[in-house]
Design a protein around this motif. Structure first.
Motif, PDB file in Angstrom:
ATOM      1  N   GLU A  24      56.734  91.829 -25.490  1.00  0.00           N
ATOM      2  CA  GLU A  24      57.434  91.878 -26.778  1.00  0.00           C
ATOM      3  C   GLU A  24      56.732  92.769 -27.802  1.00  0.00           C
ATOM      4  O   GLU A  24      57.117  92.805 -28.978  1.00  0.00           O
ATOM      5  CB  GLU A  24      57.559  90.461 -27.346  1.00  0.00           C
ATOM      6  N   GLN A  25      55.741  93.522 -27.372  1.00  0.00           N
ATOM      7  CA  GLN A  25      54.999  94.385 -28.294  1.00  0.00           C
ATOM      8  C   GLN A  25      55.892  95.478 -28.885  1.00  0.00           C
ATOM      9  O   GLN A  25      56.728  96.071 -28.195  1.00  0.00           O
ATOM     10  CB  GLN A  25      53.815  95.032 -27.574  1.00  0.00           C
ATOM     11  N   THR A  26      55.704  95.758 -30.158  1.00  0.00           N
ATOM     12  CA  THR A  26      56.440  96.837 -30.816  1.00  0.00           C
ATOM     13  C   THR A  26      55.946  98.200 -30.335  1.00  0.00           C
ATOM     14  O   THR A  26      56.710  99.173 -30.340  1.00  0.00           O
ATOM     15  CB  THR A  26      56.285  96.748 -32.340  1.00  0.00           C
ATOM     16  N   TYR A  27      54.688  98.282 -29.933  1.00  0.00           N
ATOM     17  CA  TYR A  27      54.152  99.511 -29.333  1.00  0.00           C
ATOM     18  C   TYR A  27      54.443  99.436 -27.837  1.00  0.00           C
ATOM     19  O   TYR A  27      53.982  98.519 -27.151  1.00  0.00           O
ATOM     20  CB  TYR A  27      52.644  99.631 -29.592  1.00  0.00           C
ATOM     21  N   ARG A  28      55.193 100.380 -27.304  1.00  0.00           N
ATOM     22  CA  ARG A  28      55.755 100.251 -25.957  1.00  0.00           C
ATOM     23  C   ARG A  28      55.016 101.046 -24.880  1.00  0.00           C
ATOM     24  O   ARG A  28      55.243 100.816 -23.688  1.00  0.00           O
ATOM     25  CB  ARG A  28      57.219 100.718 -25.979  1.00  0.00           C
ATOM     26  N   ASP A  29      54.163 101.970 -25.264  1.00  0.00           N
ATOM     27  CA  ASP A  29      53.528 102.854 -24.277  1.00  0.00           C
ATOM     28  C   ASP A  29      52.264 102.194 -23.727  1.00  0.00           C
ATOM     29  O   ASP A  29      51.148 102.466 -24.188  1.00  0.00           O
ATOM     30  CB  ASP A  29      53.203 104.208 -24.916  1.00  0.00           C
ATOM     31  N   PHE A  30      52.443 101.321 -22.757  1.00  0.00           N
ATOM     32  CA  PHE A  30      51.294 100.645 -22.172  1.00  0.00           C
ATOM     33  C   PHE A  30      51.542 100.347 -20.696  1.00  0.00           C
ATOM     34  O   PHE A  30      52.685 100.361 -20.213  1.00  0.00           O
ATOM     35  CB  PHE A  30      50.980  99.346 -22.914  1.00  0.00           C
ATOM     36  N   ASP A  87      43.063  87.477 -22.534  1.00  0.00           N
ATOM     37  CA  ASP A  87      42.880  86.380 -21.581  1.00  0.00           C
ATOM     38  C   ASP A  87      44.226  85.735 -21.286  1.00  0.00           C
ATOM     39  O   ASP A  87      45.100  85.617 -22.162  1.00  0.00           O
ATOM     40  CB  ASP A  87      41.895  85.351 -22.128  1.00  0.00           C
ATOM     41  N   SER A  88      44.406  85.271 -20.062  1.00  0.00           N
ATOM     42  CA  SER A  88      45.726  84.870 -19.575  1.00  0.00           C
ATOM     43  C   SER A  88      46.239  83.548 -20.131  1.00  0.00           C
ATOM     44  O   SER A  88      47.408  83.207 -19.933  1.00  0.00           O
ATOM     45  CB  SER A  88      45.716  84.794 -18.047  1.00  0.00           C
ATOM     46  N   ASP A  89      45.411  82.802 -20.829  1.00  0.00           N
ATOM     47  CA  ASP A  89      45.901  81.590 -21.498  1.00  0.00           C
ATOM     48  C   ASP A  89      46.105  81.817 -22.992  1.00  0.00           C
ATOM     49  O   ASP A  89      46.493  80.903 -23.717  1.00  0.00           O
ATOM     50  CB  ASP A  89      44.976  80.396 -21.259  1.00  0.00           C
ATOM     51  N   ASP A  90      45.865  83.029 -23.446  1.00  0.00           N
ATOM     52  CA  ASP A  90      46.051  83.380 -24.847  1.00  0.00           C
ATOM     53  C   ASP A  90      47.362  84.143 -25.029  1.00  0.00           C
ATOM     54  O   ASP A  90      48.067  84.457 -24.068  1.00  0.00           O
ATOM     55  CB  ASP A  90      44.882  84.229 -25.356  1.00  0.00           C
ATOM     56  N   SER A  91      47.691  84.463 -26.258  1.00  0.00           N
ATOM     57  CA  SER A  91      48.886  85.253 -26.550  1.00  0.00           C
ATOM     58  C   SER A  91      48.601  86.140 -27.755  1.00  0.00           C
ATOM     59  O   SER A  91      47.635  85.911 -28.492  1.00  0.00           O
ATOM     60  CB  SER A  91      50.084  84.341 -26.840  1.00  0.00           C
ATOM     61  N   VAL A  92      49.440  87.149 -27.930  1.00  0.00           N
ATOM     62  CA  VAL A  92      49.234  88.094 -29.035  1.00  0.00           C
ATOM     63  C   VAL A  92      50.525  88.245 -29.828  1.00  0.00           C
ATOM     64  O   VAL A  92      51.624  88.096 -29.302  1.00  0.00           O
ATOM     65  CB  VAL A  92      48.759  89.468 -28.513  1.00  0.00           C
ATOM     66  N   ASP A  93      50.381  88.548 -31.110  1.00  0.00           N
ATOM     67  CA  ASP A  93      51.530  88.786 -31.968  1.00  0.00           C
ATOM     68  C   ASP A  93      52.214  90.106 -31.587  1.00  0.00           C
ATOM     69  O   ASP A  93      51.568  90.996 -31.008  1.00  0.00           O
ATOM     70  CB  ASP A  93      51.089  88.826 -33.428  1.00  0.00           C
ATOM     71  N   PRO A  94      53.483  90.283 -31.926  1.00  0.00           N
ATOM     72  CA  PRO A  94      54.221  91.499 -31.542  1.00  0.00           C
ATOM     73  C   PRO A  94      53.578  92.795 -32.026  1.00  0.00           C
ATOM     74  O   PRO A  94      53.745  93.831 -31.394  1.00  0.00           O
ATOM     75  CB  PRO A  94      55.594  91.295 -32.184  1.00  0.00           C
ATOM     76  N   TYR A  95      52.831  92.741 -33.139  1.00  0.00           N
ATOM     77  CA  TYR A  95      52.246  93.963 -33.698  1.00  0.00           C
ATOM     78  C   TYR A  95      50.799  94.187 -33.261  1.00  0.00           C
ATOM     79  O   TYR A  95      50.123  95.076 -33.785  1.00  0.00           O
ATOM     80  CB  TYR A  95      52.307  93.911 -35.230  1.00  0.00           C
ATOM     81  N   TYR A  96      50.333  93.407 -32.303  1.00  0.00           N
ATOM     82  CA  TYR A  96      48.933  93.496 -31.851  1.00  0.00           C
ATOM     83  C   TYR A  96      48.557  94.925 -31.448  1.00  0.00           C
ATOM     84  O   TYR A  96      47.623  95.517 -32.006  1.00  0.00           O
ATOM     85  CB  TYR A  96      48.732  92.530 -30.679  1.00  0.00           C
ATOM     86  N   LEU A  97      49.273  95.497 -30.505  1.00  0.00           N
ATOM     87  CA  LEU A  97      48.943  96.846 -30.042  1.00  0.00           C
ATOM     88  C   LEU A  97      49.191  97.895 -31.122  1.00  0.00           C
ATOM     89  O   LEU A  97      48.390  98.817 -31.297  1.00  0.00           O
ATOM     90  CB  LEU A  97      49.763  97.201 -28.803  1.00  0.00           C
ATOM     91  N   GLU A  98      50.291  97.756 -31.846  1.00  0.00           N
ATOM     92  CA  GLU A  98      50.645  98.747 -32.863  1.00  0.00           C
ATOM     93  C   GLU A  98      49.569  98.850 -33.936  1.00  0.00           C
ATOM     94  O   GLU A  98      49.138  99.961 -34.302  1.00  0.00           O
ATOM     95  CB  GLU A  98      51.984  98.386 -33.498  1.00  0.00           C
ATOM     96  N   VAL A  99      49.117  97.728 -34.439  1.00  0.00           N
ATOM     97  CA  VAL A  99      48.105  97.730 -35.497  1.00  0.00           C
ATOM     98  C   VAL A  99      46.781  98.287 -34.973  1.00  0.00           C
ATOM     99  O   VAL A  99      46.149  99.146 -35.614  1.00  0.00           O
ATOM    100  CB  VAL A  99      47.911  96.324 -36.073  1.00  0.00           C
ATOM    101  N   LEU A 100      46.349  97.814 -33.806  1.00  0.00           N
ATOM    102  CA  LEU A 100      45.084  98.299 -33.253  1.00  0.00           C
ATOM    103  C   LEU A 100      45.130  99.799 -32.982  1.00  0.00           C
ATOM    104  O   LEU A 100      44.186 100.530 -33.307  1.00  0.00           O
ATOM    105  CB  LEU A 100      44.750  97.546 -31.967  1.00  0.00           C
ATOM    106  N   PHE A 101      46.235 100.261 -32.404  1.00  0.00           N
ATOM    107  CA  PHE A 101      46.350 101.686 -32.069  1.00  0.00           C
ATOM    108  C   PHE A 101      46.441 102.551 -33.323  1.00  0.00           C
ATOM    109  O   PHE A 101      45.749 103.573 -33.434  1.00  0.00           O
ATOM    110  CB  PHE A 101      47.577 101.914 -31.188  1.00  0.00           C
ATOM    111  N   GLU A 102      47.296 102.155 -34.264  1.00  0.00           N
ATOM    112  CA  GLU A 102      47.446 102.966 -35.474  1.00  0.00           C
ATOM    113  C   GLU A 102      46.152 103.033 -36.273  1.00  0.00           C
ATOM    114  O   GLU A 102      45.819 104.078 -36.831  1.00  0.00           O
ATOM    115  CB  GLU A 102      48.580 102.402 -36.327  1.00  0.00           C
ATOM    116  N   ASN A 103      45.403 101.941 -36.324  1.00  0.00           N
ATOM    117  CA  ASN A 103      44.117 101.967 -37.022  1.00  0.00           C
ATOM    118  C   ASN A 103      43.124 102.882 -36.313  1.00  0.00           C
ATOM    119  O   ASN A 103      42.376 103.634 -36.954  1.00  0.00           O
ATOM    120  CB  ASN A 103      43.544 100.562 -37.133  1.00  0.00           C
ATOM    121  N   ALA A 104      43.106 102.827 -34.993  1.00  0.00           N
ATOM    122  CA  ALA A 104      42.207 103.689 -34.233  1.00  0.00           C
ATOM    123  C   ALA A 104      42.526 105.156 -34.482  1.00  0.00           C
ATOM    124  O   ALA A 104      41.628 105.985 -34.683  1.00  0.00           O
ATOM    125  CB  ALA A 104      42.298 103.369 -32.742  1.00  0.00           C
TER     126      ALA A 104
END
Length: 328
Positions: A24-30, A87-104
């Motif tokens: 469900e990530q907003t950043y799709r290129d993964f 980790d496989s028992d955790d979860s991430v918000d939809p903007y997890y990848l987008e925020v990390l990537f855009e900041n990088a």
């Protein structure tokens, strides 16, 4: 492209939520690399089922090698410009990848970090976000390491909740068979990074469950953390970084006293082990006492003095403190 590495072991109860949060990530290129580490439940089948649904998913099955072995197997197969662990028992918000990537990208950082929130499985306690500042922080890799050794900042220590540039890939191998594996690796990765960006957004959901490695019954294996902190002292000494060395020494001594307390409480039959930890602490205190004077806060100095004078009194105070401020 971002390579997402998810080690999977006997998590059929949690795995679908984890995978769905990634899809469900907003950043799709993964690419999503699921490493089934010899699971004995339905986890491997769940991985295979999702692979059929989404072409970005790659699944690898292997004999059990532990969390580090699974992470390393995923890393060896990662082809992205950036790498993140979930980790496989955790979860991430939809903007997890987008925020990390855009900041990088925006700040030219080799490591991008976000905040996290603890999620309680039993519902008995409310999920909570880590207390963070409201603005993005840009720092050097060394400044990021300072947050580990001087401030014990949890979000900086963990493997997850970070996006790493592939240049750092050679340093991202974890020690197989160890617990607290993050403590052996993360500070080394951050230390050589030119720039680190830290977002205050709690985009990572860290599940607290009773049967996880960190929440399971205390065992001698948990003392791996002491060895990791001891290695950190040697690392900064070899680097000639006196300031970080003294903070690492203080952290090592504090964790040694905590380890002694937990062995005394949870492994009362192991008086030999408690005695060895006490001897190691005394030797370390004699070696580092002068060096850490200005590295320890008032509460740290008090804890060290109490433990030196009376381990029994330290144990009583530690027990009270744990009941009030439960560590997660």
């Amino acid at each position: 492209m971002i390579s997402i590495i998810v080690p999977v072991y006997n998590v059929e109860k949690y795995l679908e939520k984890c995978i769905c949060s990634i899809l469900e990530q907003t950043y799709r290129d993964f690419e999503l690399i699921l490493v089934d580490d010899g699971s004995g439940d339905k986890s491997g089948g769940i991985c295979d089922a999702y692979k059929k649904k989404d072409g970005r998913i790659r699944v690898f099955h292997q004999e059990n090698k532990g969390l580090s072995g699974a992470r390393n197997a995923g890393l060896a197969r990662a082809s992205g410009e950036y790498i993140t662990y979930i980790d496989s028992d955790d979860s991430v918000d939809p903007y997890y990848l987008e925020v990390l990537f855009e900041n990088a990208q925006k700040y030219g950082a080799e490591v991008s970090v976000c905040g996290y929130r603890s999620v309680w499985e039993d519902g008995g306690r409310k999920s909570r976000s880590e207390k963070v500042k409201t603005s993005v922080r840009i720092c050097t890799g060394r400044e990021a390491v300072y947050k580990i050794v001087a401030e014990n900042d949890r979000k900086m220590i963990t493997a997850w909740g970070k996006l790493y540039h592939a240049r750092l890939k050679p340093l991202l191998e974890y020690p197989q068979g160890r617990t607290h594996e993050d403590e052996f690796v993360t500070y080394r990765v951050l230390y050589i990074a030119d720039k680190v960006v830290i977002s205050p957004q709690a985009l990572y959901g860290y599940l607290q469950r009773g049967d996880s490695i960190m929440n399971s019954s205390y065992s001698e294996r948990r003392l791996d953390k002491i060895r990791a902190l001891e290695e950190a002292v040697d690392y900064f000494r070899k680097e000639g970084d006196k300031e970080l060395e003294k903070y690492a020494e203080k952290r090592y001594l504090l964790q040694l006293s905590i380890a002694w307390y937990r062995v005394s409480v949870f492994l009362p039959e192991r008086k030999d082990l408690a005695a060895r930890l006490r001897e190691e602490w005394l030797a370390g205190y004699r070696a580092y006492r002068e060096n850490i004077k200005d590295a320890a806060k008032m509460t740290d100095r008090a804890a060290l003095k109490i433990y030196r004078a009376s381990p029994r009194m330290y144990g009583v105070i530690a027990g009270i403190f744990e009941k009030i401020f439960r560590e997660v």
